[in-house]
Design an enzyme around this catalytic site. Structure first.
Site, PDB file in Angstrom:
ATOM      1  N   HIS A 121     113.567 -47.317  53.683  1.00 55.54           N
ATOM      2  CA  HIS A 121     112.921 -47.211  52.376  1.00 55.54           C
ATOM      3  C   HIS A 121     111.585 -46.491  52.577  1.00 55.54           C
ATOM      4  O   HIS A 121     110.966 -46.593  53.641  1.00 55.54           O
ATOM      5  CB  HIS A 121     112.696 -48.628  51.825  1.00 55.54           C
ATOM      6  CG  HIS A 121     112.212 -48.697  50.418  1.00 55.54           C
ATOM      7  ND1 HIS A 121     110.905 -48.452  50.067  1.00 55.54           N
ATOM      8  CD2 HIS A 121     112.855 -49.008  49.262  1.00 55.54           C
ATOM      9  CE1 HIS A 121     110.763 -48.615  48.765  1.00 55.54           C
ATOM     10  NE2 HIS A 121     111.930 -48.950  48.249  1.00 55.54           N
ATOM     11  N   ASP A 198     111.405 -54.668  58.268  1.00 53.74           N
ATOM     12  CA  ASP A 198     111.404 -54.668  56.803  1.00 53.74           C
ATOM     13  C   ASP A 198     112.516 -55.615  56.363  1.00 53.74           C
ATOM     14  O   ASP A 198     113.694 -55.287  56.448  1.00 53.74           O
ATOM     15  CB  ASP A 198     111.650 -53.245  56.291  1.00 53.74           C
ATOM     16  CG  ASP A 198     111.824 -53.162  54.775  1.00 53.74           C
ATOM     17  OD1 ASP A 198     111.850 -54.218  54.112  1.00 53.74           O
ATOM     18  OD2 ASP A 198     111.950 -52.044  54.258  1.00 53.74           O
ATOM     19  N   GLN A 201     115.488 -56.644  52.002  1.00 51.34           N
ATOM     20  CA  GLN A 201     116.875 -56.804  51.569  1.00 51.34           C
ATOM     21  C   GLN A 201     117.635 -57.839  52.393  1.00 51.34           C
ATOM     22  O   GLN A 201     118.791 -58.145  52.081  1.00 51.34           O
ATOM     23  CB  GLN A 201     117.603 -55.456  51.650  1.00 51.34           C
ATOM     24  CG  GLN A 201     117.034 -54.379  50.761  1.00 51.34           C
ATOM     25  CD  GLN A 201     117.263 -54.649  49.278  1.00 51.34           C
ATOM     26  OE1 GLN A 201     118.141 -55.415  48.897  1.00 51.34           O
ATOM     27  NE2 GLN A 201     116.473 -54.013  48.427  1.00 51.34           N
ATOM     28  N   LYS A 224     112.811 -60.204  45.012  1.00 55.36           N
ATOM     29  CA  LYS A 224     114.212 -59.932  45.343  1.00 55.36           C
ATOM     30  C   LYS A 224     114.964 -61.207  45.717  1.00 55.36           C
ATOM     31  O   LYS A 224     116.165 -61.165  45.980  1.00 55.36           O
ATOM     32  CB  LYS A 224     114.290 -58.910  46.479  1.00 55.36           C
ATOM     33  CG  LYS A 224     113.722 -57.534  46.128  1.00 55.36           C
ATOM     34  CD  LYS A 224     113.888 -56.561  47.273  1.00 55.36           C
ATOM     35  CE  LYS A 224     113.135 -55.260  47.016  1.00 55.36           C
ATOM     36  NZ  LYS A 224     113.708 -54.482  45.907  1.00 55.36           N
ATOM     37  N   CYS A 361     114.390 -44.635  46.582  1.00 56.34           N
ATOM     38  CA  CYS A 361     113.241 -44.593  47.492  1.00 56.34           C
ATOM     39  C   CYS A 361     113.694 -44.375  48.935  1.00 56.34           C
ATOM     40  O   CYS A 361     113.165 -44.984  49.871  1.00 56.34           O
ATOM     41  CB  CYS A 361     112.400 -45.864  47.385  1.00 56.34           C
ATOM     42  SG  CYS A 361     111.631 -46.101  45.782  1.00 56.34           S
TER      43      CYS A 361
END
Length: 407
Positions: A121, A198, A201, A224, A361
């Site tokens: 991302h 990261d 997700q 999220k 993104c």
């Protein structure tokens, strides 16, 4: 509790959009909030709205208990050693930028390497570009396999003793690829590098354990994972956070201020300047309780089953192309013949079906896929097989419509 019962706990899903019952398939962008989270945030504002840490009055004490109680819930949720390692931020982007600005810029020099992947991302790509420009370090990429995965062999070739930082998405927001983070972390450490993950997700869908993964930094967002927007977390190993300087200065993060010099509070507060995200933290704590009760293993299993179910039907549509590996999270990224993804999303929206369309993104990944944009349907715990069926029917209708228009 099945998906239909869970769905009933999300008030926003009980509505019509353009005359159709809402089918929400954009949870990878942001998830909806259950009643428990909405009520927790409302309760804060109704009963004990106050600033934290600074006052000695009753409401201030309640607010501090809620805020710091949420920090402890996060610590347990990701199995960090100490609440000193849990920094509240505005989200994943802020957390990753904090690591890049406060840590990487101080340790990287010309000749050093920063290793990432083409599936990142922008939030986990641009900060490293800026670090490389500022320090003279070289930005390197672990190549992708044809199915959008990375191989351990390629990781070993790319990460060298000159590598100072390895930063990688745990789960791709486009491909749904679940990266071998634990193995990559081990390779990074073998070469003396620091591992940044990261987790935007992954945290809403996978059970994550900082002691097992052993990464040095881990970032994720609340919105999220059924929590409010504007709240996120940076996990960092205590010894690394202690050597880092804050990047925001002002109230709350200071210990002593003189006319010429100032000193900072201890962890985690030295990174939380200004009035913190109190309501957001309270909401995040409630979301963690909600997800923990359901079980992350059950959530991932449900999403993957839905994605498999949907793909089996979608692959029968002529001109349908999906991107990503066979084993993935609950994300299906696709294109439909020569129809632009934005047009596909518009037709689906007219039927009450919400998906994402664009470059997500992740423009370097779009270039690697040799497309300018894609459509994306993302499943979460409140989605059902009926939602998947409506997606399939909606795409068939979109194909028929544009076939007629362009025919």
């Amino acid at each position: 509790m099945n998906a239909t019962e869970l769905r009933a706990q999300f008030p926003i899903l009980d509505q019509e959009v353009n005359g159709h019952p809402l089918v929400y398939l954009d949870s990878a962008a942001t998830s909806h909030k259950p009643v428990q989270v909405i009520e927790a945030v409302s309760d804060y504002y109704r009963r004990y709205n106050s600033n934290v840490h600074r006052g000695v009055h009753t409401l201030g004490n309640y607010a501090t208990e809620g805020y710091e109680g949420a920090r402890e819930k996060v610590r347990r949720f990701i199995n960090a050693k100490s609440t000193k390692e849990i920094i509240f931020t505005r989200g994943t982007t802020t957390a990753l930028n904090t690591v890049a600005s406060s840590y990487a810029r101080t340790v990287c020099r010309e000749g050093d390497e920063i290793v990432i992947t083409p599936m990142e991302h922008h939030s986990n790509l641009i900060p490293w570009q800026q670090v490389a420009k500022a320090t003279g370090a070289t930005l390197k990429y672990i190549p992708l396999q044809e199915d959008g995965t990375i191989s351990i062999e390629d990781a070993r070739k790319t990460i060298t003793p000159n590598t100072k930082i390895v930063s990688m998405v745990y789960v791709s927001n486009v491909l749904g690829t679940i990266n071998p983070i634990k193995e990559i972390t081990s390779i990074a450490h073998e070469n003396g590098a620091v591992m940044v993950v990261d987790g935007a997700q992954s945290t809403p869908h996978l059970k994550v354990d900082m002691q097992d993964i052993d990464c040095d930094f881990y970032a994720f967002s609340g919105h999220k994972m059924c929590a409010p927007t504007g709240i996120g977390v940076l996990y960092g190993k205590q010894h690394l956070l202690e050597q880092m300087e804050p990047i925001e200065f002002g109230g709350e993060m200071i210990d002593f201020v003189d006319l010429q010099e100032s000193t900072w509070k201890e962890l985690p507060w030295k990174f939380e300047g200004g009035t913190p995200l109190i309501a957001g933290a309270v909401g995040l704590g409630a979301a963690i309780d909600f997800l923990a009760e359901i079980g992350l293993e059950n959530i991932l299993k449900h999403e993957q089953e839905l994605a498999t179910y949907a793909l089996e039907k979608l692959n029968t549509i002529e001109g349908f192309t999906s991107f990503g590996p066979a084993k993935r999270s609950g994300v299906i990224t696709f294109n439909l013949d020569t129809v632009h993804p934005h047009d596909v999303a518009t037709v689906l929206d007219s039927q009450g079906i919400a998906i994402r369309a664009g470059h997500h993104c992740a423009q370097p990944l779009m270039k690697w896929l040799n497309v300018t944009a894609t459509a994306r349907a993302s499943f979460y715990l409140y989605n059902t097989e009926e939602d998947a069926d409506k997606l399939v029917a909606g795409l068939i209708k979109a194909k028929e419509y544009f076939g007629h228009v362009y025919g």
